[in-house]
Design an enzyme around this catalytic site. Structure first.
Site, mmCIF file in Angstrom:
data_model
loop_
_atom_site.group_PDB
_atom_site.id
_atom_site.type_symbol
_atom_site.label_atom_id
_atom_site.label_comp_id
_atom_site.label_asym_id
_atom_site.label_seq_id
_atom_site.Cartn_x
_atom_site.Cartn_y
_atom_site.Cartn_z
ATOM 1 N N CYS A 150 0.943 -1.246 0.134
ATOM 2 C CA CYS A 150 -0.036 0.102 0.047
ATOM 3 C C CYS A 150 0.951 1.407 -0.055
ATOM 4 O O CYS A 150 2.209 1.265 0.185
ATOM 5 C CB CYS A 150 -0.826 0.066 1.174
ATOM 6 N N CYS B 176 3.068 1.476 3.227
ATOM 7 C CA CYS B 176 4.257 0.620 3.091
ATOM 8 C C CYS B 176 5.310 1.066 1.931
ATOM 9 O O CYS B 176 6.556 1.106 2.480
ATOM 10 C CB CYS B 176 3.823 -0.720 2.482
#
Length: 83
Positions: free
Chosen positions: A11, A14
């Site tokens: 995501c 991240c």
């Protein structure tokens, strides 16, 4: 050489954690390899319940938090390794 792991699904948070940790490690002049761990089984096997998470040399140090480059640079293990 350090092995830095970023645990998460890939995501935006991240990806940003990976970029921030990469920038901090480079600024400190550390020799490292950055690994992105996206496999959910590997993440749960590491005991991680919240992502993004940061690991260094297989030890999980931070979970569920997006560290800024400055926070990553000041993080206790980075400080220990860089000086």
């Amino acid at each position: 050489m350090l092995k830095i792991q970023i645990y998460g699904s890939g995501c935006d948070k991240c990806k940003q954690l990976a970029a921030n940790v990469d920038a901090a490690a480079k600024k400190l002049g550390l020799e490292f390899e950055l690994e992105k761990v996206t496999d959910i089984n590997a993440i749960t096997d590491a005991g991680i319940m919240m992502t993004p998470a940061l690991g260094i040399n297989g030890k999980v140090l931070c979970t569920g938090k997006l560290l800024s480059p400055d926070e990553a640079e000041k993080y206790r293990l980075f400080r220990k390794l860089s000086g």
